[in-house]
Design a protein around this motif. Structure first.
Motif, PDB file in Angstrom:
ATOM      1  N   ILE A   1       0.835  -1.207   0.000  1.00 53.67           N
ATOM      2  CA  ILE A   1       0.000   0.000   0.000  1.00 53.67           C
ATOM      3  C   ILE A   1       0.864   1.249   0.000  1.00 53.67           C
ATOM      4  O   ILE A   1       0.608   2.207  -0.746  1.00 53.67           O
ATOM      5  N   VAL A   2       1.905   1.245   0.831  1.00 53.51           N
ATOM      6  CA  VAL A   2       2.822   2.393   0.882  1.00 53.51           C
ATOM      7  C   VAL A   2       3.508   2.581  -0.461  1.00 53.51           C
ATOM      8  O   VAL A   2       3.646   3.703  -0.955  1.00 53.51           O
ATOM      9  N   TRP A   3       3.949   1.462  -1.065  1.00 57.43           N
ATOM     10  CA  TRP A   3       4.612   1.521  -2.376  1.00 57.43           C
ATOM     11  C   TRP A   3       3.680   2.115  -3.427  1.00 57.43           C
ATOM     12  O   TRP A   3       4.090   2.954  -4.232  1.00 57.43           O
ATOM     13  N   PHE A   4       2.415   1.697  -3.401  1.00 55.12           N
ATOM     14  CA  PHE A   4       1.440   2.170  -4.385  1.00 55.12           C
ATOM     15  C   PHE A   4       1.237   3.678  -4.260  1.00 55.12           C
ATOM     16  O   PHE A   4       1.350   4.419  -5.254  1.00 55.12           O
ATOM     17  N   PHE A   5       0.944   4.156  -3.076  1.00 57.91           N
ATOM     18  CA  PHE A   5       0.649   5.573  -2.911  1.00 57.91           C
ATOM     19  C   PHE A   5       1.908   6.441  -3.038  1.00 57.91           C
ATOM     20  O   PHE A   5       1.826   7.602  -3.444  1.00 57.91           O
TER      21      PHE A   5
END
Length: 308
Positions: free
Chosen positions: A5-9
Motif C-alpha cells: 500500500i505504501v509503495w502504491f501511494f
C-alpha cells in the motif's frame, strides 16, 4: 500488505514529479529524434534513446498514466460536462484514425488486382511506382506487402469498430439484467479486462518492437543502469529481413502497429469507462449521447449493424 500500500501511494505521489521532470527536461529522453535511422553521434544521444526505451514500459510511466486517469475521473465526477468532453475527444480520435485506416482495405484490393494483371497478363517480374523518383520492387514484395494493409485495418480500426458497436458480443447475462447493471458491467469490464490486457500487451510489445530496431537488444528485465551500460554500443539495426529473398522486408512496421493498437485500446477503455459511468448516472435517455456513428444509408445494413 502494508508495504504494498505504501509503495502504491508513494508511486502515485511521485508520478506528478516524474511527469513534470520529463516535460521540463525533454532533451534527456528525446534528443535522439533527429537521428532516426542515422548514426547516433554522441554518448548523450545514445543514453537519451536508452532512457526512452526504458521509461516507455516502466513502472514510472504506468503510475503517470494511472495518476492522469484518476485526475481526469475526479474532475469528471465533479463536472460531468468535462467527462463528456473527454469521451467525445477519445471517441472522435478512435473514429478519425479508424476511418482513415479503413481505406487500407480498398488499397489492398486494388493492389492485388494490379499484381494479378502484371503477373498473369503482362508477365512482368517487378512493379515500379512513383512520380519523378521510381520505386521498383519484385512482384513478390508487393504481394507480401498486402499483409501490412491488413495489419493497418486490424490495428488501427479496432477502437473505431468498438465505438461503432460492430464487434461481435457473446451474451450470457447482459441482455437479461437491468440498464444500470449493464452499465456497471461495462465499467467493471473496462477496468478489469480492457485496461490490464492493454497494459500487458504493451509491456511485451514495446520491447519486442525495440529488439528489432536497435542493438544491443534491450530487455524488459534490464534495469536502467544496465541499459545505460549497453548504450555505449547502441546503434540502429532496423529489421529488413523478409520471408523470401525478394519479399517484403519492412516487418518492423508490424511491431510498431502492435504498440499503436495497444495504446488505442487503452485510450478506448478510458472512454468506455467514462461513457458507461455517465450513461448509468444520467439514465437510459443518455444512452448513445454524443455517439458519432456511421450512417450506412441502407435499412437492411442498419438492421444488421444494430443486431451486432
Amino acid at each position: 500488505m502494508l508495504d504494498a500500500i505504501v509503495w502504491f501511494f508513494t508511486n502515485i505521489a511521485t508520478s506528478f514529479y516524474n511527469f513534470a521532470y520529463a516535460i521540463t527536461h525533454p532533451g534527456q529522453w528525446l534528443s535522439w529524434l533527429p537521428y532516426i535511422n542515422q548514426t547516433l553521434p554522441t554518448t548523450e544521444h545514445k543514453q537519451a534513446l536508452m532512457r526512452f526505451i526504458y521509461y516507455g514500459a516502466s513502472v514510472e510511466l504506468f503510475f503517470v498514466i494511472l495518476s492522469a486517469f484518476l485526475v481526469l475521473v475526479a474532475i469528471g465526477l465533479w463536472r460531468n460536462e468535462f467527462m463528456w468532453g473527454c469521451v467525445r475527444k477519445l471517441e472522435g480520435f478512435a473514429n478519425g484514425v479508424g476511418r482513415i485506416a479503413a481505406w487500407a482495405g480498398l488499397i489492398m484490393v486494388m493492389q492485388q488486382i494490379v499484381i494479378i494483371f502484371m503477373q498473369r497478363i503482362f508477365a512482368r517480374a517487378e512493379i515500379s511506382m512513383g512520380f519523378g523518383m521510381s520505386f521498383s520492387k519484385d512482384i513478390s514484395w508487393w504481394a507480401e506487402e498486402l499483409k501490412l494493409y491488413n495489419a493497418l485495418v486490424v490495428a488501427l480500426c479496432v477502437t473505431y469498430t468498438f465505438v461503432q458497436g460492430s464487434h461481435v458480443r457473446v451474451d450470457l447475462v447482459y441482455s437479461a439484467v437491468s440498464y444500470r447493471t449493464k452499465k456497471t458491467i461495462d465499467m467493471v469490464g473496462s477496468i478489469l479486462f480492457m485496461m490490464p490486457v492493454a497494459v500487458l500487451t504493451w509491456l511485451y510489445g514495446w520491447f519486442f518492437m525495440w529488439r528489432h530496431l536497435v542493438v544491443p537488444n534491450p530487455s524488459a528485465s534490464d534495469a536502467l543502469d544496465k541499459l545505460m551500460l549497453k548504450s555505449r554500443a547502441l546503434r540502429w539495426n532496423i529489421e529488413t529481413i523478409g520471408f523470401s529473398p525478394n519479399g517484403f522486408n519492412a516487418y518492423f512496421l508490424f511491431k510498431i502497429l502492435l504498440c499503436l493498437f495497444t495504446a488505442m485500446v487503452f485510450l478506448q477503455a478510458i472512454a468506455f469507462f467514462m461513457r458507461s459511468y455517465l450513461e448509468r448516472k444520467e439514465g437510459p435517455e443518455s444512452e448513445g449521447k454524443y455517439l458519432d456513428k456511421d450512417v450506412l444509408g441502407d435499412e437492411d445494413a442498419e438492421l444488421v449493424a444494430n443486431i451486432h
